[in-house]
Design an enzyme around this catalytic site. Sequence first.
Site, PDB file in Angstrom:
ATOM      1  N   ASP A 113       5.811  25.612 -10.605  1.00  0.00           N
ATOM      2  CA  ASP A 113       4.824  24.572 -10.868  1.00  0.00           C
ATOM      3  C   ASP A 113       5.588  23.263 -11.043  1.00  0.00           C
ATOM      4  O   ASP A 113       6.787  23.274 -11.330  1.00  0.00           O
ATOM      5  CB  ASP A 113       4.025  24.928 -12.126  1.00  0.00           C
ATOM      6  CG  ASP A 113       2.879  23.960 -12.362  1.00  0.00           C
ATOM      7  OD1 ASP A 113       2.377  23.403 -11.371  1.00  0.00           O
ATOM      8  OD2 ASP A 113       2.508  23.757 -13.521  1.00  0.00           O
ATOM      9  N   ASP A 165      39.459  55.564 -14.741  1.00  0.00           N
ATOM     10  CA  ASP A 165      38.149  55.048 -15.148  1.00  0.00           C
ATOM     11  C   ASP A 165      38.240  54.178 -16.386  1.00  0.00           C
ATOM     12  O   ASP A 165      37.530  53.181 -16.517  1.00  0.00           O
ATOM     13  CB  ASP A 165      37.189  56.216 -15.411  1.00  0.00           C
ATOM     14  CG  ASP A 165      36.423  56.620 -14.160  1.00  0.00           C
ATOM     15  OD1 ASP A 165      36.429  55.831 -13.201  1.00  0.00           O
ATOM     16  OD2 ASP A 165      35.831  57.705 -14.131  1.00  0.00           O
ATOM     17  N   ASP A 202      -0.713  29.084 -14.858  1.00  0.00           N
ATOM     18  CA  ASP A 202       0.423  29.731 -14.192  1.00  0.00           C
ATOM     19  C   ASP A 202       0.540  31.212 -14.536  1.00  0.00           C
ATOM     20  O   ASP A 202       1.353  31.925 -13.939  1.00  0.00           O
ATOM     21  CB  ASP A 202       1.737  29.040 -14.589  1.00  0.00           C
ATOM     22  CG  ASP A 202       1.788  27.597 -14.138  1.00  0.00           C
ATOM     23  OD1 ASP A 202       1.311  27.316 -13.017  1.00  0.00           O
ATOM     24  OD2 ASP A 202       2.280  26.750 -14.898  1.00  0.00           O
ATOM     25  N   ASP A 249       4.664  26.911 -16.768  1.00  0.00           N
ATOM     26  CA  ASP A 249       4.560  26.800 -18.225  1.00  0.00           C
ATOM     27  C   ASP A 249       3.144  26.562 -18.723  1.00  0.00           C
ATOM     28  O   ASP A 249       2.938  26.322 -19.908  1.00  0.00           O
ATOM     29  CB  ASP A 249       5.479  25.683 -18.737  1.00  0.00           C
ATOM     30  CG  ASP A 249       5.058  24.306 -18.230  1.00  0.00           C
ATOM     31  OD1 ASP A 249       4.158  24.241 -17.354  1.00  0.00           O
ATOM     32  OD2 ASP A 249       5.616  23.299 -18.701  1.00  0.00           O
TER      33      ASP A 249
END
Length: 883
Positions: free
Chosen positions: A341, A698, A605, A601
């Site tokens: 937005d 490992d 939205d 926000d």
Amino acid sequence: MSLLAKHDVNGLPIKLLSIADAAQNTPEQVLAELDSSALGLSSREAQDRLAAVGPNALRSHKASPWSVLGRQLGSPILILLIVTASLSLFLGDATNSIVIGVILLVSVGLGFSNEFRAERAAEALHSRVTHTVVVLRDGTACQIDVVGLVPGDVVRLALGAIIPADIRLLTSEEMLCDESILTGESLPAEKTTSAIVGEAALADLSCCLFMGTVVQSGSCAGVVVATGGRAEFGRIAMGLGERQPQTEFQRGLKRFSFLLLQVAVGLTTLIFIANLLLGRPLLESLLFSLAIAVGITPQLLPAVVSTCLAAGTRALAKRQVLVKRLICIEDLGDMDVLVTDKTGTLTEGRISFQAALPILPEVSEQGLFTLGLVATEADYTHGTVSTVGQNPLDAALWESPQANDFDAGRHRRLGIIPFDHRRRMTSVLVVDAAGAQRIVTKGSPEDVMELCSNIPPHALAQLDKQYDAGARVIAVATRTVVGMTAIKPADENSLTLAGFLIFLDKPKANAKDSLVELASLGIAVKIATGDNAKVAEKVCRDLGLVSGGTLTGVQVQALTDPELATAVRDITIFARVSPEQKARIIRMLRQDGRAVAFLGDGVNDALALHHADVGISVDSATDVAKDAADIVLMDKDLGVLAEGVREGRRIFANTIKYVLMGTSSNFGNMFSAATASVVLSFLPMLPGQILLNNLLYDTGQLAIPGDKVDAEQLLAPSHWDIASIRRFMLLFGPISSLFDFATFGLMLFVFTAAPGEFRAGWFIESIATQTLIIFAIRTRRVPFLRSRPSAGLLWASLGVVAVGIYLPLSPWGAILGFDPLPVPFFLALLAMTVVYLVLVEFAKRWFFSRPSQGRPVARGRGRAHHIHRRAARFSVAAALKSP
């Protein structure tokens, strides 16, 4: 009436209805059956019910050491090794069985400690996140965590909210619900308060709201009927189990594990049969074969991934980014499209009123401004007007200096039609001090002017001028009426345009740099806004965002799904789009197999945030937007988002380092062991020595999560390519075996080594080559000269090599089955290691210079993924009981 036997702390029964029964009764009857009222429950009654029925939760985010340990011990190969070692002890081979037992214990302990630490980090993360709902307690509206809802609670819901439980509507204002997560129906369901007559399917219960669905438009109040696992969505979500939805990253790990399983099964079967045919003991052959299987499997891969994720979460937290779930970091790194937005993200979000531009000569600037004030949704009859909760444009009007001259006593409001995202306007019926009535409508110019007659020609010129300047414009229109007591949408007609209210929302100072940074990461940025197209285009030009074209909401509405799916690939700006259209655009982008993030926000939205692969909001956003987001930026800085993307990609890159090493050196060493076991008259390495080798290797790789990553590896999303990994294994594995065979020849023909010396020599060479190869594999550049590893990885790797050399020479060497080695061996080892690393460097350059032949795997996020994701919001830090 269907009732369930639940009792509160005083032993009194609590009435629980099924949602189907509640739908067949009036709101008053449902409230009576639930022993509630339109004013909700008292706080004490709510606490008693919560203790009786449990939290409104579908997931537990409590870190369980037992479940982590179970996963560590759940490997079939590991179980077979434990059984075989126990059998070996029973048959008298105590030394070998004890060595294997200790190695397995240390291996499981390392994996457990790292994975449990990551689980604790995830638990702490979940505990920081709350999803709230507005509920009436003691007759007063307040916000509580959704997990605290109980049957009988009265809740209020608005646009974008996720329904927190199964609810019977009490009041409804133009309610539409997106129930696709339950019914699969893409069209929204209309909701009313009228009771249902007779039996009806779930999708036909129009007076009920269902947990997990989303308010697409309107607002309502309702009484909670069922919570947690008793809700319809809860039954489905709990039926899927606690396991989180798999990301593309996790599915890649699964495919990789299957590849290793195929290789391990093939190798171990051949080795076992070959050793039996050579007349070796059954137990020794079985132990050796299983040790080979363990050696080719990167046992600490889950721990490495978990450590990467936990480290990523901590790194993002330092940058003021709140990640609600660990796996969101992977999705963030996978992102290649960002839809955002405009307001509050690309612009400052501080909207200020600039001017009133009257169109009619008889309307003054102050008069037009006053019309704008009375057409807001604020209650101005009780003194000072609060701007809390108002939309930004209305708040800007009331915060401007001109509002100080407003005389509330001269304007009495008789009715209001609130703003909604379909009409895009607010209308009020007011009466002035002289008793004259009129309708005042305020909203988007395009929509308001459609309802006006006799618009002066200069009005359009004025409007275009403001749009070209990047201003936000609100049109105000009026109509004189007589004898009206209420207002409805049908009354919004035959209006006269009074003028325009001009607002300004400046682009952020750093937004341009942030957009450039996102573009450099291979992320296509698109704008979806409710603003006018010209305003959005002006902001994009100011920020240097190259436009691929613009679509308006009207044009989006006219396109079919296939047409829109084609259009959204190139279009950059979507203007005057409704919340539903934003969500539809997100769905079409995702159909292309792209990982789509949405940044917003506002209340409008929320729908798009729910539909995106990654929903992103900011800390100053509306509660609904923050609630819908997966990631919350505590600082409104798009540069922070770019850092988050880098972090997600860094995690993937570091995990791939471990994977490539496992498929090259591990495969090469185990292939060498398999070949040698058939050719030699003795085992080239004892089962315990193979496991010790694997454990040391490992352990050193646990430093990989903190390693540096070259900049070019972060420029685009990386995806699993199993075909490429297989080719890597088949190229670098034989190179590793080549030097193993050279070591075999050195030990047999130069040093005429006994079995103990042979095993010690190969053990040291194997540790040195497969550990040091990390410095070549970790980068496509020249190691150390153009790409330096982290200090942690450097010292961990050198430490492992040092321990590997020391063990055969130490007092424990004899216990482990090693004999001392001559000094010349170490000089030969140094030379072979240097040649090996140089050859690997040339092979690496050739391998990565070739174009990839693997086909990217399309993302397949189905219904189960979205159910799991939606259910994650209903989570508590405690074990859940059956409903």
